[in-house]
Design a protein around this motif. Structure first.
Motif, short mmCIF file in Angstrom:
data_model
loop_
_atom_site.label_atom_id
_atom_site.label_comp_id
_atom_site.label_asym_id
_atom_site.label_seq_id
_atom_site.Cartn_x
_atom_site.Cartn_y
_atom_site.Cartn_z
N ALA A 1 -14.37 -1.15 3.22
CA ALA A 1 -13.63 0.06 2.85
C ALA A 1 -12.13 -0.16 2.84
O ALA A 1 -11.41 0.40 1.99
N ASN B 1 -19.20 0.50 2.65
CA ASN B 1 -19.28 1.73 3.45
C ASN B 1 -18.71 1.57 4.85
O ASN B 1 -18.64 2.53 5.61
N SER C 1 -15.68 0.06 7.66
CA SER C 1 -14.26 -0.22 7.79
C SER C 1 -14.04 -1.60 8.40
O SER C 1 -14.95 -2.19 8.99
N GLU D 1 -14.78 -1.38 12.10
CA GLU D 1 -16.21 -1.44 12.45
C GLU D 1 -16.72 -2.88 12.42
O GLU D 1 -17.51 -3.28 13.28
N THR E 1 -8.56 10.48 10.58
CA THR E 1 -9.72 10.11 9.75
C THR E 1 -9.26 9.79 8.32
O THR E 1 -9.97 10.08 7.35
N LYS F 1 -11.75 7.62 6.17
CA LYS F 1 -12.95 8.35 5.78
C LYS F 1 -12.62 9.40 4.70
O LYS F 1 -13.40 9.61 3.77
N ASN F 2 -11.46 10.05 4.86
CA ASN F 2 -11.04 11.02 3.84
C ASN F 2 -10.82 10.33 2.50
O ASN F 2 -11.17 10.87 1.44
N MET G 1 -12.32 7.61 1.49
CA MET G 1 -13.64 7.24 0.95
C MET G 1 -14.31 8.43 0.28
O MET G 1 -14.95 8.29 -0.77
N ARG G 2 -14.14 9.63 0.87
CA ARG G 2 -14.71 10.83 0.25
C ARG G 2 -14.02 11.13 -1.08
O ARG G 2 -14.66 11.47 -2.08
#
Length: 435
Positions: free
Chosen positions: A125, A161, A163, A166, A208, A211-212, A214-215
């Protein structure tokens, strides 16, 4: 991370389970984690490592590490060394671009061998975010902002999917070892500047942020899918194909609003970049053209004509008296007959005694003229083409059948009056253009 990775494979990439896969492995933490996850998920994988010979002993150390990793995981490994600097110099490109081209050339060779079905890379990501920012800084359309695709033909990216954090946490939690590429800390590369300086700043804006992002990118991908579907319908309605040439009505293009957006979506796949010039063709005089590296777009009265750029020397094909059929560059047949029967654009009858063999087949040139069958006097081919409303591309592809310097036939269009069959004709030659 193993559980969500396995679920991702089961849900989105189930076809990988029965395939033979390559894992592009540099020895860095991302590709090492991908290799471990694939083995843990029972995928059939082989490591593929490129030694670009750019960092001396460090590059050789990476190669040795990957070989040892394959031994520890109990899987195969493929290694290839490249003289990257020599390749970059020969192709007048950057080291980064040379490495990319060499890597994927080798990957394609491996896939082409039939031994492997797909190659997986460890893009994640954060890589996607960096690519987004690079494309944004250079100027791009929605396609350039829609992200790195999970699958691009034979290339699979199963970590998009996840990061970087992660992946790093998984490596540390499982006591994995990996190699650090010293060049990743050099800020002379644009991607490194974005990774080291800009992305950390962005992540401080919101806890976040990634994640934002990615959305948001998922929404952009959906929008791009809608645009792609709409443009397929537009192409089907506007593009009139004739072999490798495409004709597009200028009037119908002018009806599309906004014009610049539609022109970009219609023609960007053909390598065009000068969009003001492309839009200018809609109102230009006939004969005006815009070139990309691979294609040309020509205004021809009421249409734009799109065609690939053909390279190579012009050829002349010689035809001996005993030739019955010619297949290259066009298919034409020669037959001695007793009388004239059905004539037309694709069939002509000639007085053979008026011909001087060998005949020649060549493309038309400026200044060419002939004596059109059924008319008195000569006519320049340029004027003939204009009267016949022959478009620019078709003119360039027009073949002429000639006897010495005289045009016998504007092939598929009009024969020459001087070689027609008369009452005194003793030998009749029938020539047919086979479509």
């Amino acid at each position: 991370m193993l559980k969500p990775f396995s679920e991702h494979i089961d849900t989105n990439l189930p076809f990988l389970k029965e395939k033979s896969l390559l894992v592009a492995c540099s020895g860095g933490v991302d590709s090492v984690v991908l290799a471990h996850l694939c083995v843990a998920a029972d995928l059939k994988v082989t490591l593929a490592h490129c030694n670009f010979q750019l960092r001396g002993d460090e590059s050789d150390g990476d190669e040795a590490f990957v070989k040892n990793l394959s031994y520890e995981l109990g899987i195969g490994v493929m290694v290839q060394s490249f003289d990257t600097e020599k390749y970059a110099e020969a192709h007048r490109g950057s080291i980064q671009m040379a490495a990319r081209e060499l890597r994927y050339q080798w990957f394609n060779e491996l896939l082409g061998s039939g031994e492997f079905n797909y190659i997986m890379t460890a893009h994640h990501a954060d890589d996607d975010l960096e690519t987004f920012l690079i494309n944004l800084s250079r100027g791009t359309g929605i396609e350039g902002l829609s992200g790195i695709p999970v699958q691009n033909e034979k290339v699979i990216r199963p970590l998009l999917n996840f990061s970087r954090q992660e992946i790093l946490s998984y490596a540390k939690d499982n006591n994995l070892e990996w190699r650090e590429d010293s060049s990743n800390s050099e800020s002379k590369y644009l991607r490194n500047k974005i990774r080291l300086d800009i992305v950390p700043q962005l992540k401080t804006l919101h806890p976040t942020f990634l994640k934002n992002f990615m959305r948001t990118q998922a929404h952009l991908e959906q929008t791009q899918s809608l645009v792609r579907h709409h443009m397929e319908e537009i192409r089907a309605r506007l593009f009139e194909s004739d072999g490798d040439t495409i004709r597009i009505s200028v009037e119908k293009l002018q009806e599309l609003k906004p014009a610049a957006g539609y022109l970009y979506e219609l023609f960007q796949a053909y390598g065009f970049t000068e969009w003001n010039d492309v839009e200018g063709l809609l109102h230009a005089m006939s004969g005006k053209e815009v070139l990309s590296k691979t294609h040309r777009l020509v205004k021809d009265r009421t249409h734009l004509i799109l065609s690939p750029i053909e390279t190579g020397p012009e050829e002349v094909f010689w035809i001996l008296d005993n030739v019955k059929e010619l297949e290259i560059p066009i298919n034409i047949r020669f037959q001695n007959v007793k009388k004239v029967e059905n004539t037309g654009r694709n069939v002509i009858y000639l007085d053979k005694e008026k011909l001087n063999f060998p005949l020649q087949l060549r493309n038309w040139e400026k200044g060419d003229y002939f004596y059109p069958y059924g008319m008195k006097g000569k006519k320049k081919l340029s004027k003939f083409f204009k009267d016949e409303k022959v478009d620019v591309i078709s003119k360039e592809k027009q073949w002429l059948l000639c006897s010495d310097d005289a045009i016998v036939w504007v092939v598929g269009r009009r024969a020459d009056e001087r070689f027609k069959v008369e009452d005194s004709t003793k030998e009749i030659l029938k020539i047919t253009l086979v479509s």
